[in-house]
Motif scaffolding. Structure first.
Motif, PDB file in Angstrom:
ATOM      1  N   ASP A  15      -2.973  13.970  -4.303  1.00 59.98           N
ATOM      2  CA  ASP A  15      -2.846  15.367  -4.729  1.00 59.98           C
ATOM      3  C   ASP A  15      -2.050  16.219  -3.747  1.00 59.98           C
ATOM      4  N   GLN A  16      -1.307  15.578  -2.830  1.00 64.00           N
ATOM      5  CA  GLN A  16      -0.477  16.330  -1.887  1.00 64.00           C
ATOM      6  C   GLN A  16       0.768  16.820  -2.637  1.00 64.00           C
ATOM      7  N   MET A  17       0.704  18.040  -3.120  1.00 64.85           N
ATOM      8  CA  MET A  17       1.716  18.578  -4.026  1.00 64.85           C
ATOM      9  C   MET A  17       3.088  18.671  -3.366  1.00 64.85           C
ATOM     10  N   ILE A  18       3.133  19.148  -2.134  1.00 63.07           N
ATOM     11  CA  ILE A  18       4.423  19.431  -1.503  1.00 63.07           C
ATOM     12  C   ILE A  18       5.228  18.147  -1.307  1.00 63.07           C
ATOM     13  N   VAL A  19       4.574  17.126  -0.783  1.00 57.67           N
ATOM     14  CA  VAL A  19       5.278  15.866  -0.530  1.00 57.67           C
ATOM     15  C   VAL A  19       5.759  15.259  -1.837  1.00 57.67           C
ATOM     16  N   GLY A  20       4.882  15.241  -2.850  1.00 60.40           N
ATOM     17  CA  GLY A  20       5.278  14.665  -4.130  1.00 60.40           C
ATOM     18  C   GLY A  20       6.475  15.369  -4.744  1.00 60.40           C
ATOM     19  N   LYS A  21       6.503  16.691  -4.661  1.00 60.91           N
ATOM     20  CA  LYS A  21       7.616  17.439  -5.247  1.00 60.91           C
ATOM     21  C   LYS A  21       8.905  17.225  -4.472  1.00 60.91           C
ATOM     22  N   GLU A  50       0.819  -1.211   0.000  1.00 63.34           N
ATOM     23  CA  GLU A  50       0.000   0.000   0.000  1.00 63.34           C
ATOM     24  C   GLU A  50       0.854   1.263   0.000  1.00 63.34           C
ATOM     25  N   MET A  51       1.915   1.265   0.795  1.00 62.60           N
ATOM     26  CA  MET A  51       2.754   2.457   0.895  1.00 62.60           C
ATOM     27  C   MET A  51       3.526   2.694  -0.403  1.00 62.60           C
ATOM     28  N   ALA A  52       4.069   1.648  -0.995  1.00 64.97           N
ATOM     29  CA  ALA A  52       4.777   1.795  -2.268  1.00 64.97           C
ATOM     30  C   ALA A  52       3.837   2.310  -3.352  1.00 64.97           C
ATOM     31  N   SER A  53       2.615   1.812  -3.381  1.00 64.99           N
ATOM     32  CA  SER A  53       1.636   2.275  -4.367  1.00 64.99           C
ATOM     33  C   SER A  53       1.307   3.743  -4.158  1.00 64.99           C
ATOM     34  N   ALA A  54       1.199   4.169  -2.875  1.00 67.50           N
ATOM     35  CA  ALA A  54       0.866   5.563  -2.578  1.00 67.50           C
ATOM     36  C   ALA A  54       1.979   6.498  -3.059  1.00 67.50           C
ATOM     37  N   VAL A  55       3.240   6.116  -2.813  1.00 67.47           N
ATOM     38  CA  VAL A  55       4.358   6.962  -3.241  1.00 67.47           C
ATOM     39  C   VAL A  55       4.432   7.031  -4.765  1.00 67.47           C
ATOM     40  N   ALA A  56       4.278   5.886  -5.415  1.00 68.93           N
ATOM     41  CA  ALA A  56       4.322   5.878  -6.876  1.00 68.93           C
ATOM     42  C   ALA A  56       3.174   6.690  -7.470  1.00 68.93           C
ATOM     43  N   GLU A  57       1.977   6.533  -6.911  1.00 72.96           N
ATOM     44  CA  GLU A  57       0.826   7.275  -7.404  1.00 72.96           C
ATOM     45  C   GLU A  57       0.995   8.766  -7.181  1.00 72.96           C
ATOM     46  N   GLN A  58       1.615   9.119  -6.070  1.00 71.52           N
ATOM     47  CA  GLN A  58       1.840  10.541  -5.797  1.00 71.52           C
ATOM     48  C   GLN A  58       2.805  11.153  -6.813  1.00 71.52           C
ATOM     49  N   LEU A  96       3.300  10.060  -9.892  1.00 69.77           N
ATOM     50  CA  LEU A  96       2.620  10.094 -11.187  1.00 69.77           C
ATOM     51  C   LEU A  96       1.587  11.211 -11.255  1.00 69.77           C
ATOM     52  N   THR A  97       0.985  11.556 -10.113  1.00 69.90           N
ATOM     53  CA  THR A  97      -0.043  12.598 -10.095  1.00 69.90           C
ATOM     54  C   THR A  97       0.565  13.995 -10.030  1.00 69.90           C
ATOM     55  N   VAL A  98       1.508  14.182  -9.109  1.00 64.87           N
ATOM     56  CA  VAL A  98       2.090  15.505  -8.907  1.00 64.87           C
ATOM     57  C   VAL A  98       3.049  15.862 -10.048  1.00 64.87           C
ATOM     58  N   CYS A  99       3.820  14.881 -10.481  1.00 63.15           N
ATOM     59  CA  CYS A  99       4.807  15.120 -11.546  1.00 63.15           C
ATOM     60  C   CYS A  99       4.401  14.324 -12.789  1.00 63.15           C
ATOM     61  N   GLU A 100       3.191  14.524 -13.252  1.00 61.74           N
ATOM     62  CA  GLU A 100       2.664  13.706 -14.340  1.00 61.74           C
ATOM     63  C   GLU A 100       3.406  13.918 -15.653  1.00 61.74           C
ATOM     64  N   ASP A 101       4.050  15.052 -15.821  1.00 58.41           N
ATOM     65  CA  ASP A 101       4.794  15.306 -17.055  1.00 58.41           C
ATOM     66  C   ASP A 101       6.215  14.748 -16.997  1.00 58.41           C
TER      67      ASP A 101
END
Length: 796
Positions: free
Chosen positions: A782-788, A32-40, A42-47
């Motif tokens: 969609d937590q932008m800060i953590v993803g970046k 679950e945690m690995a999926s959350a980090v990967a999804e974050q 892909l969502t925050v840095c989708e480009d």
């Protein structure tokens, strides 16, 4: 991009970065945690990223090579008196000298403690199946493999089954008290903290804390188990007739079972195992007992007595088996429990034989049998009263010695917090256990129709001076156990809980309904208000803890004293029983719902209850992380084994860097493990690529360093934890202003959030507030800060 259709041929020339995702407290499924980090990402840095693949890895894990100390617990036999005494002392103190030989940093208590927990490092070998999610950057050849260190199953596990719920509840009632003993043990082990003139006082504090915990976890627990076993025999008996005749089946079945076991062992030379003969013995006992009934009674009672014989025999054998299996399992984590159990059972049997010689020779046999069971219950009750009085005296002494030591010596701030932790740990479990026991007895009394028959207590002069009937006896058991002040005490505890809940209310609100990250203007103001409220909440928590301590150390002992001297009381007995029953239903229902909510409810309700029980999971995980037994199989040892196996695998894969993304308790696991490698096995760190770490909601300073000041002195130092001592190149710590588990590590909490990570900041350590957030939303997609920030560490 669709994960099912996305693919990428990964070239061997690509730069590879490994991300290790470590989850925090709460319910977490593997992967679950690995999926959350990967999804974050892909969502925050989708480009910047595209999904490549996912695969499972099965790794061999152990802690070989992490510690060369040895301390085999097999030297102590299961029924050894030394084993019983070893269970009284802290495992850290019991094995400290042996582990101390291999400590490089001899002044570091945390290294001594961890080394003691790993001293049987070859006792645990296993495999670990983890997931690896691979992402590839669109504008380069960088490949990111997101691994996971899943550890929840090695600590608090899950609450999917009712037995697991009761296991967790038992841990809350009993094991939390050991944290005070551990804290005082680390105070004693810290050089320079205790002067020569004060060493006796501190040793006395430790012995009182250890004795109080031992009384609660050993004789009081086992006495109540005996009480429950007797109750399970008494309650069905008092609502039926001819109990003595039905009970003869037990004696016949037991005699035949013993004879068959002896016959199998000596005559058949063990070719037939005794356990195989148990069903046969039960059947023969039931039939034999029923034949005795037919011989003694009329034939038309045969069917009724046969059914009672079946029920009673099965119940007796089942209860004895369950009691033995529970204590045998408990003996693994509490050495000497089995020895004490058999000692109490033998003493009870001897008392029962002595009573039978006087009780069952005259009068009606049924009445004599019930009287005999009642007197056995009295004996167990008297034993428990002595244990509870001793526990009250020990805890009063703990308070007095702690206050006297504080007034006599110029204590450091760390010493004061260590003693406060010991007092808090002593004041929580015992009242909870007493409340649950009383609630069970009160509800059982109201549920069963107990006939009001004549009964003269064996200890009537001491405990039951006005009791002359069975109903009055059961009521007196409940009321005397509660004492005169139990209800006022619960009211005081309720006020303490409300103070704590009021302080955490805004944080709980943002747990359930988090603010949107697009509200940039209002977010800063909300963050400041939430942070300042939480600062005040910590003050109200201390006030609540003071009230709870007053109730436990002052009010309850006062009730015990007034109960012993038979001080007149205006409350009616029936009113007390009714109040205790109502309180018991509230406590029982709230506890079960609190612990099992994530399994009983679906979707939004599951998430809601999952966030509510964060505090319970945090308490369980703190206790498990500091647990010193069972030797060679502690949660810390097993978690370290997984971490060690994962790093060994990453070492062979040629990664350019490792980025650790850890949340909550996961940050403690990562920091403790890397710090241990730095001091004890530095070659392991030298063999690894450079490590960068991102922590979120870390309790290292706010919880661990505050409550366990000697184990985590390095985290509570004026300049905070040193990244070099944890073997990391950079350490970024993010937190929400309302995070009640953990906030800043190196600075005073700042409540003005920086909404974008500064790409040019190259500091080795950095604290950053991310807004009005509590503890459970760091990895929302969609937590932008953590993803970046994760992307920032990957690219650095």
């Amino acid at each position: 991009m669709d994960k099912k259709t996305a693919s990428s041929k990964l070239g061997s020339e690509a730069n590879r970065v490994a991300v290790i995702a470590i989850h925090g407290v709460g319910e977490h499924e593997p992967g679950e945690m690995a999926s959350a980090v990967a999804e974050q990402l892909l969502t925050v840095c989708e480009d910047e990223y595209r999904y490549a693949n996912i695969r499972n890895l099965t790794l061999d894990v152990d802690v070989n090579g992490l510690n060369q100390a040895r301390a085999s617990s097999t030297l102590l036999g299961r029924y050894s008196l030394k084993r019983l005494l070893a269970g009284f002392d802290s495992g850290f103190r019991y094995r400290k000298r042996l582990a101390y030989k291999n400590i490089r940093d001899r002044d570091s208590v945390d290294q001594q403690f961890t080394s003691a927990l790993l001293s049987e490092d070859d006792a645990y070998h296993s495999t670990y199946t983890t997931s690896c999610q691979t992402l590839q950057r669109n504008d380069s050849t960088t490949i990111v493999d997101v691994h996971e260190l899943h550890w929840a199953d090695l600590s608090h596990g899950s609450v999917s089954g009712s037995l697991r719920v009761f296991d967790q509840f038992t841990q809350l009632l009993l094991h939390i008290a050991s944290l005070g003993r551990t804290t005082l043990a680390t105070l004693l082990a810290s050089p320079g903290e205790v002067g020569t003139s004060d060493s006796k006082l501190v040793s006395t504090l430790y012995m009182l804390s250890a004795l109080g915990y031992w009384l609660l976890a050993m004789p009081i627990l086992q006495g109540n188990l005996l009480f429950i076993l007797l109750a399970c025999l008494i309650f069905p008996s008092v609502v039926s007739e001819n109990v003595l005749l039905a009970s003869l089946a037990i004696a016949i079945g037991g005699t035949i079972a013993c004879a068959a076991a002896i016959f199998s062992r000596w005559y058949l030379r063990g070719h037939i195992k005794p356990l195989v003969l148990v069903p046969f013995s039960l059947l023969v006992g039931i039939i034999g007992g029923s034949l005795v009934i037919v011989w003694r009674e009329n034939l038309h009672h045969f069917v009724q007595h046969f059914a009672r014989s079946v029920t009673t025999t099965f119940e007796a054998v089942l209860l004895l088996t369950i009691g033995y299996l529970l204590i045998r399992r408990y003996d693994r984590i509490r050495p000497g429990a089995l020895l004490l159990w058999w000692g109490l059972v033998c003493l009870l049997i001897l008392a029962g034989v002595g009573l039978a010689l006087n009780t069952m020779t005259n009068g009606d046999p049924v009445e004599a049998f019930l009287t005999w069971l009642g007197h056995l219950t009295e004996i167990v009750y008297a034993f428990l009263v002595i244990c509870w009085i001793t526990l009250a005296a020990v805890n009063i002494s703990l308070l007095v010695v702690g206050v006297w030591y504080g007034l006599r010596a110029k204590l450091s701030d760390k010493a004061q917090r260590a003693i406060a932790t010991a007092l808090i740990a002593a004041s929580i479990p015992a009242p909870l256990l007493l409340s649950v026991i009383l609630a069970l007895w009160a509800m059982a009394f109201l549920a069963f129709e107990i006939p009001d028959k004549c009964f003269e207590p064996l200890f009537g002069e001491f405990f039951f001076p006005t009791v002359h009937s069975t109903q009055g006896f059961v009521k007196a058991l409940i009321v005397n156990s509660a004492t005169h002040v139990f209800v006022p005490y619960l009211v005081l505890m309720l006020v303490a809980v409300l103070l704590i809940a009021w302080g955490l209310l805004p944080s709980i609100k943002v747990e359930v309904i988090r603010p949107t990250f697009e509200q940039t203007n209002s977010t800063a103001q909300q963050a400041r208000l939430l942070g300042r409220w939480l600062d005040g909440a910590f003050v109200s928590m201390r006030l609540g803890a003071t009230l709870a301590g007053f109730g436990f150390f002052i009010l309850l002992p006062y009730g015990v004293i007034t109960q012993l001297i038979n001080l007149p009381n205006t409350w009616s007995i029936q009113l007390k029983v009714d109040l205790i029953a109502i309180i018991g239903e509230l406590i029982g229902g709230t506890t079960v719902g609190f612990l099992a909510g994530t399994s009983l409810f679906k979707k939004s309700f599951s998430n809601f209850f999952g966030r509510l029980r964060i505090a319970v999971d945090a308490a369980l995980d703190v206790d498990n992380w500091l647990r010193e037994r069972p030797y060679g199989n502690t949660p810390r040892l097993r978690i370290f084994a997984r971490f060690n196996g994962l790093l060994r695998y990453l070492q062979t894969m040629g990664y350019k860097r490792i980025v650790i993304v850890a949340h909550s308790q996961g940050t403690v696991i990562a920091a403790d493990f890397l710090r241990y490698l730095h001091f004890q096995v530095p070659k392991r760190l030298e063999e690894l690529p450079e490590i960068h770490m991102l922590t979120l909601g870390s309790p290292l300073r706010q919880l661990y360093a505050w409550r366990f000041p000697y184990l985590y002195a390095w985290a509570g130092a004026p300049h905070g934890p040193n990244p070099n001592e944890c073997g990391v190149v950079r350490w970024i710590n993010l937190y929400g202003s309302g995070d009640y588990i953990g906030r800043s590590l190196w600075s005073t909490p700042v409540y003005s959030p920086a909404l974008e990570p500064n790409q040019h900041v190259l500091a080795k350590k950095l604290d950053m507030c991310i807004g009005p957030q509590a503890h459970t939303h760091y990895f929302d997609a969609d937590q932008m800060i953590v993803g970046k920030w994760i992307n920032n560490l990957i690219m650095k």
